[in-house]
Design a protein around this motif. Structure first.
Motif, PDB file in Angstrom:
ATOM      1  N   VAL A 114       4.527  15.885  -5.360  1.00  0.00           N
ATOM      2  CA  VAL A 114       5.472  15.578  -6.436  1.00  0.00           C
ATOM      3  C   VAL A 114       6.855  15.264  -5.868  1.00  0.00           C
ATOM      4  N   TRP A 115       7.257  15.992  -4.826  1.00  0.00           N
ATOM      5  CA  TRP A 115       8.544  15.697  -4.187  1.00  0.00           C
ATOM      6  C   TRP A 115       8.575  14.255  -3.690  1.00  0.00           C
ATOM      7  N   LYS A 116       7.515  13.843  -3.032  1.00  0.00           N
ATOM      8  CA  LYS A 116       7.460  12.484  -2.504  1.00  0.00           C
ATOM      9  C   LYS A 116       7.417  11.465  -3.636  1.00  0.00           C
ATOM     10  N   LEU A 117       6.667  11.777  -4.682  1.00  0.00           N
ATOM     11  CA  LEU A 117       6.577  10.899  -5.840  1.00  0.00           C
ATOM     12  C   LEU A 117       7.952  10.718  -6.483  1.00  0.00           C
ATOM     13  N   LEU A 118       8.690  11.822  -6.607  1.00  0.00           N
ATOM     14  CA  LEU A 118      10.030  11.763  -7.196  1.00  0.00           C
ATOM     15  C   LEU A 118      10.964  10.919  -6.337  1.00  0.00           C
ATOM     16  N   GLN A 119      10.865  11.075  -5.022  1.00  0.00           N
ATOM     17  CA  GLN A 119      11.704  10.291  -4.118  1.00  0.00           C
ATOM     18  C   GLN A 119      11.398   8.797  -4.241  1.00  0.00           C
ATOM     19  N   LEU A 120      10.122   8.455  -4.263  1.00  0.00           N
ATOM     20  CA  LEU A 120       9.738   7.049  -4.385  1.00  0.00           C
ATOM     21  C   LEU A 120      10.175   6.465  -5.723  1.00  0.00           C
ATOM     22  N   ALA A 121      10.036   7.255  -6.794  1.00  0.00           N
ATOM     23  CA  ALA A 121      10.421   6.783  -8.124  1.00  0.00           C
ATOM     24  C   ALA A 121      11.909   6.480  -8.203  1.00  0.00           C
ATOM     25  N   ASP A 154      -1.107  -6.112 -10.417  1.00  0.00           N
ATOM     26  CA  ASP A 154      -1.705  -7.235  -9.704  1.00  0.00           C
ATOM     27  C   ASP A 154      -1.455  -7.074  -8.207  1.00  0.00           C
ATOM     28  N   SER A 155      -1.992  -7.977  -7.422  1.00  0.00           N
ATOM     29  CA  SER A 155      -1.928  -7.827  -5.961  1.00  0.00           C
ATOM     30  C   SER A 155      -0.497  -7.855  -5.432  1.00  0.00           C
ATOM     31  N   SER A 156       0.373  -8.665  -6.041  1.00  0.00           N
ATOM     32  CA  SER A 156       1.765  -8.712  -5.567  1.00  0.00           C
ATOM     33  C   SER A 156       2.483  -7.401  -5.857  1.00  0.00           C
ATOM     34  N   GLU A 157       2.216  -6.812  -7.035  1.00  0.00           N
ATOM     35  CA  GLU A 157       2.833  -5.526  -7.368  1.00  0.00           C
ATOM     36  C   GLU A 157       2.310  -4.423  -6.460  1.00  0.00           C
ATOM     37  N   LEU A 158       1.025  -4.475  -6.130  1.00  0.00           N
ATOM     38  CA  LEU A 158       0.461  -3.478  -5.226  1.00  0.00           C
ATOM     39  C   LEU A 158       1.075  -3.594  -3.843  1.00  0.00           C
ATOM     40  N   GLN A 159       1.313  -4.821  -3.393  1.00  0.00           N
ATOM     41  CA  GLN A 159       1.935  -5.012  -2.079  1.00  0.00           C
ATOM     42  C   GLN A 159       3.354  -4.451  -2.073  1.00  0.00           C
ATOM     43  N   GLN A 160       4.093  -4.696  -3.158  1.00  0.00           N
ATOM     44  CA  GLN A 160       5.449  -4.153  -3.246  1.00  0.00           C
ATOM     45  C   GLN A 160       5.425  -2.625  -3.254  1.00  0.00           C
ATOM     46  N   ALA A 161       4.459  -2.048  -3.981  1.00  0.00           N
ATOM     47  CA  ALA A 161       4.340  -0.591  -4.021  1.00  0.00           C
ATOM     48  C   ALA A 161       3.977  -0.047  -2.642  1.00  0.00           C
ATOM     49  N   PHE A 162       3.074  -0.737  -1.952  1.00  0.00           N
ATOM     50  CA  PHE A 162       2.707  -0.316  -0.599  1.00  0.00           C
ATOM     51  C   PHE A 162       3.931  -0.359   0.316  1.00  0.00           C
ATOM     52  N   ASP A 163       4.686  -1.450   0.248  1.00  0.00           N
ATOM     53  CA  ASP A 163       5.880  -1.591   1.090  1.00  0.00           C
ATOM     54  C   ASP A 163       6.907  -0.506   0.792  1.00  0.00           C
ATOM     55  N   ALA A 164       6.914  -0.035  -0.470  1.00  0.00           N
ATOM     56  CA  ALA A 164       7.856   1.030  -0.857  1.00  0.00           C
ATOM     57  C   ALA A 164       7.381   2.400  -0.397  1.00  0.00           C
ATOM     58  N   GLY A 165       6.112   2.497   0.063  1.00  0.00           N
ATOM     59  CA  GLY A 165       5.593   3.762   0.578  1.00  0.00           C
ATOM     60  C   GLY A 165       4.637   4.480  -0.356  1.00  0.00           C
ATOM     61  N   TYR A 166       4.152   3.786  -1.386  1.00  0.00           N
ATOM     62  CA  TYR A 166       3.270   4.455  -2.353  1.00  0.00           C
ATOM     63  C   TYR A 166       1.984   4.966  -1.710  1.00  0.00           C
ATOM     64  N   TYR A 167       1.563   4.359  -0.618  1.00  0.00           N
ATOM     65  CA  TYR A 167       0.348   4.804   0.066  1.00  0.00           C
ATOM     66  C   TYR A 167       0.451   6.255   0.529  1.00  0.00           C
ATOM     67  N   GLN A 168       1.666   6.761   0.638  1.00  0.00           N
ATOM     68  CA  GLN A 168       1.862   8.141   1.104  1.00  0.00           C
ATOM     69  C   GLN A 168       1.473   9.172   0.048  1.00  0.00           C
TER      70      GLN A 168
END
Length: 308
Positions: A114-121, A154-168
């Motif tokens: 949740v800490w990481k989620l809050l930071q990313l948000a 969509d794929s572009s939004e997923l790429q942006q989320a990945f670049d932002a660190g959502y994979y963590q």
């Protein structure tokens, strides 16, 4: 048992908290289930509470959440023994996590998550939300996103989320539905792996009594699949799936019926015995038969992206 910051509860039979409506797929494998809530201090999931109580303990608040099929998380205020049940989790609506002095959020996520989620948000307003339910298809996951004014990413939004660190904050083994019919994606630390086609249906090796739905469902799950619906069988046929001439009539998701995909669709069957013009289905199943199973065992969560 109650630990500081963490509640462990065991309920019999299994009660599964579902957000606002019944989840299409749930874990039917076990009659007993352990459920834990981790504490995230001084925060609430703003805008997703649907029921509140006063003068109850934190444990009773957790029990109320588990006993209510709409509940995925709750928040509790020690000072006034106030309890609010939430129809979603922080994973579903990460942008809704809001500071609230003296009130704590309790959800299925680990506190570090949740800490990481809050930071990313706070850094990325387009952060996706992972559905609390799993779904048999992108179409059904899409409807969950639309109910809250969102859409399957969509794929572009997923790429942006990945670049932002959502994979963590997602498991490396997690597969999700995204905005492509039959399309799924795995998000890992090394990137995104897309699949635009679902695996074909599989047929159980053994025969089962037509009335033993539990055994059939478990057999499908052992194959990383679930009992096919008629809609899934039609989609498989339209995608090129065919059964051999000697394939027997098979059980599927509807009790008391069997199904078969002939090379020309319904073959000689018509009317109520021909679903969608391609799936033959009757109300005369054999006493023992195999089950046709579609991916995945318990469906997949969807990734919903905010509008705009």
């Amino acid at each position: 048992m109650v630990f500081v910051g963490l509640l462990f509860l065991v309920l019999t039979p299994c009660l599964y908290a579902e957000a606002y409506e019944t989840c299409p797929l749930r874990n039917n494998d076990a009659q007993n289930r352990d459920m834990s809530f981790d504490k995230f201090s001084d925060h609430v999931l703003q805008g997703h509470g649907y029921s509140d109580f006063k003068g109850i303990t934190r444990l009773k608040c957790a029990m109320k959440c588990l006993a209510d099929t709409r509940c995925f998380s709750f928040q509790y205020t020690e000072a006034d023994t106030g309890c609010v049940l939430n129809g979603a989790s922080a994973s579903r609506f990460p942008l809704s996590l809001t500071a609230a002095n003296g009130t704590s959020y309790y959800g299925p996520e680990k506190t570090s998550f949740v800490w990481k989620l809050l930071q990313l948000a706070s850094e990325y307003p387009g952060l996706p939300g992972m559905t609390d339910c799993t779904y048999p298809s992108p179409a059904s996951a899409k409807s969950e996103c639309l109910r809250f004014g969102q859409h399957l990413c969509d794929s572009s939004e997923l790429q942006q989320a990945f670049d932002a660190g959502y994979y963590q904050v997602v498991s490396i083994t997690n597969r999700f539905w995204y905005a492509v019919p039959s399309g799924s994606v795995i998000m890992g630390s090394r990137g995104l792996a897309y699949s635009e086609d679902l695996p074909s249906p599989v047929i159980t090796t053994d025969d089962y009594p037509s009335t033993d739905r539990d055994a059939m469902t478990k057999a499908c799950c052992a194959l990383e699949a679930h009992p096919c619906t008629l809609a899934e069988l039609k989609a498989a046929y339209l995608s090129g799936y065919r059964q051999t001439y000697d394939t027997p009539w098979l059980a599927f998701a509807v009790p008391g019926r069997d199904a078969k995909l002939f090379s020309d669709g319904c073959g000689t069957y018509s009317g109520a015995e021909c679903y969608g013009g391609v799936v033959a289905t009757t109300t005369r199943p054999l006493a023992n038969l195999k089950m046709i199973c579609c991916p995945f065992c318990r469906g997949l969560p969807g990734l919903c992206c905010p509008a705009g």
